[in-house]
Design a protein around this motif. Sequence first.
Motif, short mmCIF file in Angstrom:
data_model
loop_
_atom_site.label_atom_id
_atom_site.label_comp_id
_atom_site.label_asym_id
_atom_site.label_seq_id
_atom_site.Cartn_x
_atom_site.Cartn_y
_atom_site.Cartn_z
N THR A 36 42.75 40.30 30.38
CA THR A 36 43.04 39.92 31.76
C THR A 36 41.89 40.38 32.64
OG1 THR A 36 45.38 40.22 31.31
CG2 THR A 36 44.71 40.16 33.62
N LEU A 37 41.38 39.47 33.45
CA LEU A 37 40.27 39.79 34.35
C LEU A 37 40.75 40.70 35.47
CD1 LEU A 37 37.29 39.27 35.09
CD2 LEU A 37 38.09 37.31 36.43
N LEU A 38 40.11 41.87 35.60
CA LEU A 38 40.49 42.84 36.63
C LEU A 38 39.55 42.83 37.82
CD1 LEU A 38 41.39 45.94 34.43
CD2 LEU A 38 42.95 44.24 35.39
N TRP A 39 38.24 42.83 37.54
CA TRP A 39 37.27 43.04 38.61
C TRP A 39 35.92 42.53 38.15
CZ3 TRP A 39 34.51 48.16 39.78
CH2 TRP A 39 33.98 48.16 41.07
N VAL A 40 35.11 42.04 39.10
CA VAL A 40 33.78 41.54 38.77
C VAL A 40 32.77 42.14 39.74
CG1 VAL A 40 32.37 39.51 38.34
CG2 VAL A 40 34.82 39.39 37.98
N PRO A 41 32.23 43.34 39.40
CA PRO A 41 31.15 43.90 40.19
C PRO A 41 29.86 43.09 39.96
CG PRO A 41 32.15 45.56 38.76
CD PRO A 41 32.70 44.24 38.37
N PRO A 42 28.77 43.42 40.63
CA PRO A 42 27.55 42.62 40.51
C PRO A 42 26.98 42.47 39.10
CG PRO A 42 27.38 44.10 42.38
CD PRO A 42 28.64 44.46 41.64
N TYR A 43 27.08 43.48 38.26
CA TYR A 43 26.42 43.42 36.95
C TYR A 43 27.37 43.52 35.77
CZ TYR A 43 22.51 44.32 40.02
OH TYR A 43 21.60 44.24 41.04
N GLU A 44 28.67 43.63 36.02
CA GLU A 44 29.64 43.80 34.95
C GLU A 44 30.84 42.87 35.14
OE1 GLU A 44 29.63 46.80 37.10
OE2 GLU A 44 27.75 47.47 36.27
N VAL A 45 31.65 42.80 34.11
CA VAL A 45 32.97 42.16 34.16
C VAL A 45 33.94 43.18 33.58
CG1 VAL A 45 34.38 40.27 33.28
CG2 VAL A 45 32.00 39.85 33.88
N ILE A 46 35.00 43.49 34.30
CA ILE A 46 35.98 44.46 33.84
C ILE A 46 37.24 43.70 33.44
CG2 ILE A 46 37.24 46.58 34.40
CD1 ILE A 46 34.20 46.84 34.80
N ILE A 47 37.66 43.89 32.17
CA ILE A 47 38.88 43.24 31.70
C ILE A 47 39.81 44.28 31.08
CG2 ILE A 47 37.70 41.05 31.28
CD1 ILE A 47 38.00 41.62 28.28
N GLU A 48 41.08 43.92 30.99
CA GLU A 48 42.07 44.74 30.30
C GLU A 48 42.54 43.97 29.08
OE1 GLU A 48 46.21 47.19 31.08
OE2 GLU A 48 45.46 45.82 32.60
N THR A 49 42.41 44.57 27.90
CA THR A 49 42.82 43.91 26.67
C THR A 49 44.34 43.97 26.53
OG1 THR A 49 42.54 45.92 25.38
CG2 THR A 49 40.64 44.44 25.53
N GLU A 50 44.85 43.26 25.54
CA GLU A 50 46.30 43.21 25.32
C GLU A 50 46.89 44.57 24.97
OE1 GLU A 50 47.03 40.16 22.46
OE2 GLU A 50 46.51 38.58 23.88
N ASP A 51 46.06 45.43 24.35
CA ASP A 51 46.57 46.77 24.00
C ASP A 51 46.39 47.79 25.12
OD1 ASP A 51 43.84 46.97 23.79
OD2 ASP A 51 43.82 47.82 21.78
N GLY A 52 46.02 47.33 26.33
CA GLY A 52 45.96 48.19 27.50
C GLY A 52 44.63 48.88 27.76
N LYS A 53 43.61 48.60 26.95
CA LYS A 53 42.29 49.23 27.16
C LYS A 53 41.50 48.45 28.21
CE LYS A 53 41.91 50.91 22.46
NZ LYS A 53 41.16 50.85 21.20
N GLU A 54 40.79 49.19 29.05
CA GLU A 54 39.90 48.56 30.02
C GLU A 54 38.50 48.52 29.43
OE1 GLU A 54 39.88 50.02 34.00
OE2 GLU A 54 42.05 49.87 34.18
N LEU A 55 37.88 47.35 29.47
CA LEU A 55 36.53 47.18 28.95
C LEU A 55 35.58 46.81 30.08
CD1 LEU A 55 37.16 45.00 25.77
CD2 LEU A 55 36.81 47.46 25.87
N THR A 56 34.41 47.42 30.05
CA THR A 56 33.33 47.04 30.95
C THR A 56 32.34 46.24 30.12
OG1 THR A 56 33.59 49.04 32.26
CG2 THR A 56 31.49 47.87 32.45
N ILE A 57 32.12 45.00 30.51
CA ILE A 57 31.21 44.12 29.79
C ILE A 57 30.05 43.80 30.72
CG2 ILE A 57 30.96 41.90 28.64
CD1 ILE A 57 34.09 41.99 28.32
N PHE A 58 28.84 44.08 30.27
CA PHE A 58 27.67 43.78 31.09
C PHE A 58 27.36 42.29 31.03
CE2 PHE A 58 27.36 48.28 30.19
CZ PHE A 58 27.14 48.77 31.47
N LYS A 59 27.11 41.71 32.20
CA LYS A 59 26.93 40.27 32.29
C LYS A 59 25.77 39.75 31.44
CE LYS A 59 28.98 39.60 36.83
NZ LYS A 59 28.72 39.21 38.22
#
Length: 69
Positions: A36-59
């Motif tokens: 699930t998409l949570l937030w999109v800062p300038p250089y990252e994408v923050i998502i929450e996976t189905e198991d509840g972990k938050e991931l920071t993915i660099f664009k």
Amino acid sequence: MSEENREEKKKKFGFYHRKGEKIKVVFKDGKAVTGTLLWVPPYEVIIETEDGKELTIFKHAIKYVYVLD
């Protein structure tokens, strides 16, 4: 431009307008992650996976992103 037309135009362009929706992120190496998409800062994408972990993915590591129905 009316408020409805602005909202319609927003939905067409950019995945950052899809906060709260389930997306799939595909990386340049072909691997993918869904969440699930949570937030999109300038250089990252923050998502929450189905198991509840938050991931920071660099664009710069993303090949493409799409919304799951």
